[in-house]
Design a protein around this motif. Structure first.
Motif, PDB file in Angstrom:
ATOM      1  N   PRO A  86      37.412  -0.033  42.483  1.00  0.00           N
ATOM      2  CA  PRO A  86      36.717  -1.125  43.174  1.00  0.00           C
ATOM      3  C   PRO A  86      37.020  -2.512  42.627  1.00  0.00           C
ATOM      4  CG  PRO A  86      35.186   0.193  41.879  1.00  0.00           C
ATOM      5  CD  PRO A  86      36.468   0.935  41.904  1.00  0.00           C
ATOM      6  N   GLU A  87      37.094  -2.667  41.299  1.00  0.00           N
ATOM      7  CA  GLU A  87      37.369  -3.986  40.726  1.00  0.00           C
ATOM      8  C   GLU A  87      38.768  -4.458  41.090  1.00  0.00           C
ATOM      9  OE1 GLU A  87      35.975  -1.550  39.029  1.00  0.00           O
ATOM     10  OE2 GLU A  87      34.023  -2.311  38.378  1.00  0.00           O
ATOM     11  N   HIS A  88      39.752  -3.559  40.927  1.00  0.00           N
ATOM     12  CA  HIS A  88      41.134  -3.908  41.250  1.00  0.00           C
ATOM     13  C   HIS A  88      41.286  -4.229  42.729  1.00  0.00           C
ATOM     14  CE1 HIS A  88      45.237  -2.851  42.619  1.00  0.00           C
ATOM     15  NE2 HIS A  88      45.605  -3.478  41.517  1.00  0.00           N
ATOM     16  N   ASP A  89      40.738  -3.367  43.592  1.00  0.00           N
ATOM     17  CA  ASP A  89      40.864  -3.572  45.038  1.00  0.00           C
ATOM     18  C   ASP A  89      40.180  -4.858  45.481  1.00  0.00           C
ATOM     19  OD1 ASP A  89      42.211  -1.192  45.067  1.00  0.00           O
ATOM     20  OD2 ASP A  89      40.546  -0.015  45.862  1.00  0.00           O
ATOM     21  N   ALA A  90      39.023  -5.151  44.885  1.00  0.00           N
ATOM     22  CA  ALA A  90      38.312  -6.382  45.230  1.00  0.00           C
ATOM     23  C   ALA A  90      39.113  -7.603  44.796  1.00  0.00           C
ATOM     24  CB  ALA A  90      36.931  -6.392  44.580  1.00  0.00           C
ATOM     25  N   GLY A  91      39.766  -7.510  43.635  1.00  0.00           N
ATOM     26  CA  GLY A  91      40.581  -8.624  43.159  1.00  0.00           C
ATOM     27  C   GLY A  91      41.771  -8.894  44.054  1.00  0.00           C
ATOM     28  N   VAL A  92      42.448  -7.830  44.489  1.00  0.00           N
ATOM     29  CA  VAL A  92      43.594  -7.977  45.384  1.00  0.00           C
ATOM     30  C   VAL A  92      43.162  -8.591  46.711  1.00  0.00           C
ATOM     31  CG1 VAL A  92      45.295  -6.698  46.750  1.00  0.00           C
ATOM     32  CG2 VAL A  92      44.923  -6.102  44.349  1.00  0.00           C
ATOM     33  N   ARG A  93      42.052  -8.095  47.242  1.00  0.00           N
ATOM     34  CA  ARG A  93      41.540  -8.612  48.511  1.00  0.00           C
ATOM     35  C   ARG A  93      41.174 -10.085  48.386  1.00  0.00           C
ATOM     36  NH1 ARG A  93      36.349  -9.063  50.582  1.00  0.00           N
ATOM     37  NH2 ARG A  93      36.253  -9.063  52.868  1.00  0.00           N
ATOM     38  N   ALA A  94      40.469 -10.441  47.310  1.00  0.00           N
ATOM     39  CA  ALA A  94      40.052 -11.828  47.115  1.00  0.00           C
ATOM     40  C   ALA A  94      41.245 -12.756  46.977  1.00  0.00           C
ATOM     41  CB  ALA A  94      39.163 -11.934  45.884  1.00  0.00           C
ATOM     42  N   ALA A  95      42.302 -12.296  46.299  1.00  0.00           N
ATOM     43  CA  ALA A  95      43.492 -13.121  46.115  1.00  0.00           C
ATOM     44  C   ALA A  95      44.116 -13.494  47.453  1.00  0.00           C
ATOM     45  CB  ALA A  95      44.512 -12.391  45.248  1.00  0.00           C
ATOM     46  N   HIS A  96      44.137 -12.546  48.373  1.00  0.00           N
ATOM     47  CA  HIS A  96      44.694 -12.834  49.702  1.00  0.00           C
ATOM     48  C   HIS A  96      43.788 -13.778  50.495  1.00  0.00           C
ATOM     49  CE1 HIS A  96      47.265  -9.298  48.883  1.00  0.00           C
ATOM     50  NE2 HIS A  96      48.096  -9.886  49.705  1.00  0.00           N
ATOM     51  N   LEU A  97      42.496 -13.653  50.304  1.00  0.00           N
ATOM     52  CA  LEU A  97      41.564 -14.471  51.072  1.00  0.00           C
ATOM     53  C   LEU A  97      41.535 -15.921  50.602  1.00  0.00           C
ATOM     54  CD1 LEU A  97      38.523 -12.051  51.524  1.00  0.00           C
ATOM     55  CD2 LEU A  97      40.583 -12.282  52.913  1.00  0.00           C
ATOM     56  N   VAL A  98      41.639 -16.149  49.291  1.00  0.00           N
ATOM     57  CA  VAL A  98      41.511 -17.512  48.776  1.00  0.00           C
ATOM     58  C   VAL A  98      42.827 -18.284  48.821  1.00  0.00           C
ATOM     59  CG1 VAL A  98      39.652 -16.823  47.238  1.00  0.00           C
ATOM     60  CG2 VAL A  98      41.982 -16.898  46.355  1.00  0.00           C
ATOM     61  N   SER A  99      43.918 -17.576  49.051  1.00  0.00           N
ATOM     62  CA  SER A  99      45.214 -18.249  48.967  1.00  0.00           C
ATOM     63  C   SER A  99      45.824 -18.601  50.316  1.00  0.00           C
ATOM     64  CB  SER A  99      46.209 -17.371  48.196  1.00  0.00           C
ATOM     65  OG  SER A  99      46.450 -16.157  48.893  1.00  0.00           O
ATOM     66  N   GLY A 100      45.133 -18.289  51.416  1.00  0.00           N
ATOM     67  CA  GLY A 100      45.742 -18.561  52.713  1.00  0.00           C
ATOM     68  C   GLY A 100      44.742 -18.578  53.844  1.00  0.00           C
ATOM     69  N   GLN A 101      45.231 -18.203  55.031  1.00  0.00           N
ATOM     70  CA  GLN A 101      44.443 -18.258  56.251  1.00  0.00           C
ATOM     71  C   GLN A 101      43.716 -16.949  56.554  1.00  0.00           C
ATOM     72  OE1 GLN A 101      44.521 -21.742  56.587  1.00  0.00           O
ATOM     73  NE2 GLN A 101      44.387 -21.201  58.732  1.00  0.00           N
ATOM     74  N   MET A 102      43.915 -15.946  55.696  1.00  0.00           N
ATOM     75  CA  MET A 102      43.294 -14.656  55.971  1.00  0.00           C
ATOM     76  C   MET A 102      41.786 -14.709  55.778  1.00  0.00           C
ATOM     77  SD  MET A 102      45.990 -11.999  54.219  1.00  0.00           S
ATOM     78  CE  MET A 102      47.752 -12.082  54.592  1.00  0.00           C
ATOM     79  N   MET A 103      41.060 -14.055  56.690  1.00  0.00           N
ATOM     80  CA  MET A 103      39.608 -13.993  56.633  1.00  0.00           C
ATOM     81  C   MET A 103      39.134 -12.637  56.118  1.00  0.00           C
ATOM     82  SD  MET A 103      39.174 -15.721  60.375  1.00  0.00           S
ATOM     83  CE  MET A 103      37.403 -15.624  60.458  1.00  0.00           C
ATOM     84  N   ASP A 104      39.991 -11.640  56.235  1.00  0.00           N
ATOM     85  CA  ASP A 104      39.704 -10.325  55.694  1.00  0.00           C
ATOM     86  C   ASP A 104      41.033  -9.604  55.512  1.00  0.00           C
ATOM     87  OD1 ASP A 104      38.300  -8.250  54.660  1.00  0.00           O
ATOM     88  OD2 ASP A 104      37.075  -7.876  56.430  1.00  0.00           O
ATOM     89  N   PHE A 105      41.058  -8.658  54.562  1.00  0.00           N
ATOM     90  CA  PHE A 105      42.310  -8.005  54.196  1.00  0.00           C
ATOM     91  C   PHE A 105      42.019  -6.583  53.771  1.00  0.00           C
ATOM     92  CE2 PHE A 105      45.326  -6.624  50.963  1.00  0.00           C
ATOM     93  CZ  PHE A 105      46.555  -6.991  51.475  1.00  0.00           C
ATOM     94  N   ILE A 106      42.659  -5.613  54.426  1.00  0.00           N
ATOM     95  CA  ILE A 106      42.516  -4.206  54.070  1.00  0.00           C
ATOM     96  C   ILE A 106      43.902  -3.615  53.898  1.00  0.00           C
ATOM     97  CG2 ILE A 106      41.618  -1.956  54.751  1.00  0.00           C
ATOM     98  CD1 ILE A 106      39.630  -3.376  56.549  1.00  0.00           C
ATOM     99  N   LYS A 107      44.184  -3.157  52.671  1.00  0.00           N
ATOM    100  CA  LYS A 107      45.498  -2.585  52.387  1.00  0.00           C
ATOM    101  C   LYS A 107      45.421  -1.068  52.387  1.00  0.00           C
ATOM    102  CE  LYS A 107      49.254  -2.551  48.990  1.00  0.00           C
ATOM    103  NZ  LYS A 107      49.716  -3.011  47.658  1.00  0.00           N
ATOM    104  N   PHE A 108      46.460  -0.448  52.985  1.00  0.00           N
ATOM    105  CA  PHE A 108      46.577   0.998  53.002  1.00  0.00           C
ATOM    106  C   PHE A 108      47.767   1.405  52.134  1.00  0.00           C
ATOM    107  CE2 PHE A 108      44.545  -0.408  56.873  1.00  0.00           C
ATOM    108  CZ  PHE A 108      43.465   0.447  56.983  1.00  0.00           C
ATOM    109  N   ASP A 109      48.191   2.625  52.235  1.00  0.00           N
ATOM    110  CA  ASP A 109      49.340   3.073  51.452  1.00  0.00           C
ATOM    111  C   ASP A 109      50.634   2.439  51.936  1.00  0.00           C
ATOM    112  OD1 ASP A 109      47.716   4.698  49.937  1.00  0.00           O
ATOM    113  OD2 ASP A 109      48.006   6.449  51.229  1.00  0.00           O
ATOM    114  N   ASP A 110      51.668   2.494  51.054  1.00  0.00           N
ATOM    115  CA  ASP A 110      53.018   2.035  51.401  1.00  0.00           C
ATOM    116  C   ASP A 110      53.051   0.575  51.840  1.00  0.00           C
ATOM    117  OD1 ASP A 110      53.980   4.647  50.930  1.00  0.00           O
ATOM    118  OD2 ASP A 110      53.434   5.245  52.954  1.00  0.00           O
ATOM    119  N   ASP A 111      52.204  -0.261  51.203  1.00  0.00           N
ATOM    120  CA  ASP A 111      52.214  -1.707  51.445  1.00  0.00           C
ATOM    121  C   ASP A 111      51.948  -2.078  52.902  1.00  0.00           C
ATOM    122  OD1 ASP A 111      52.677  -2.467  48.805  1.00  0.00           O
ATOM    123  OD2 ASP A 111      54.831  -2.169  49.005  1.00  0.00           O
TER     124      ASP A 111
END
Length: 223
Positions: A127-152
């Motif tokens: 949870p900590e790692h996944d939340a950090g990755v998600r937050a990084a995408h949200l604060v650095s651009g135009q994304m409002m939400d981000f959900i990553k699955f397998d294989d990038d």
């Protein structure tokens, strides 16, 4: 069909009422699931006894304690204990040994996760790692939400880039030009619609886009 519905409605065992465990339990209850929460600390049991329907005080590192509360009758269990790796592993292996079909466990680092997988834990959560990755995408651009699955591969919610605004999906050709797929469009005050070639994208819309993470990042940067 009935069997599938019955499986979805079966109760879930949640062990550990830290921040992760209580958030998980409350969300499961909000989704209509029956939850049995197990916590070794009496203060937390008392604190959440009014919030959660079923809360028991027990030491889940003791397999006999789990047997007594009927843990072996559950199909799904979540180990929310993360501060003590030893306790987390003991609880997870007890649940696996009791025959719980789906054991989910929180891991605080890759080594912890590797141990959990080795002992037979079916699903490991970071949870900590996944939340950090998600937050990084949200604060650095135009994304409002981000959900990553397998294989990038990921699905994101974002504002439309300028070259999409005022045009249809067919005119923009996001798949050919950017390597991403616009899955749906949500206009203010209107319902979500699945994107079609003739779907018009307006500046105030929200779009759902899927594709490779790197390509999605480049696509978002063009907004």
């Amino acid at each position: 069909m009935g069997d599938r519905r019955q499986q979805r409605n079966r109760p879930v065992l949640v062990v550990g009422l830290g921040r992760f465990g209580i958030a998980l339990a409350e969300q499961l209850i909000a989704q209509g699931k029956e939850v049995l929460a197990v916590e070794r600390h009496r203060g937390l049991v008392q604190k959440y006894s009014d919030t959660l329907t079923h809360v028991l005080e027990a030491d889940a590192t003791d397999i006999e304690a789990l047997r007594q509360i009927g843990a072996d009758e559950f199909d799904s269990a979540v180990v929310g204990v993360g501060t003590s790796i030893e306790s987390s592993v003991l609880i997870a292996v007890n649940l696996v040994d009791l025959g719980v079909k789906h054991v989910w466990a929180k891991a605080i680092n890759p080594t912890h996760g590797k141990i959990l997988k080795r002992i037979g834990c079916h699903h490991v959560i970071y949870p900590e790692h996944d939340a950090g990755v998600r937050a990084a995408h949200l604060v650095s651009g135009q994304m409002m939400d981000f959900i990553k699955f397998d294989d990038d591969f990921a699905i994101v919610k974002m504002r439309p880039p300028k070259d999409l605004q005022g045009k249809t999906i067919d005119q923009c050709q996001p798949r050919r030009r950017h390597g991403v797929n616009v899955v749906g469009v949500k206009s203010p005050g209107r319902e979500f619609v699945y994107a079609q070639p003739d779907t018009l994208v307006s500046p105030g819309d929200t779009i759902i886009v899927s594709g490779d993470v790197t390509k999605l990042e480049h696509f978002a940067e063009s907004a």
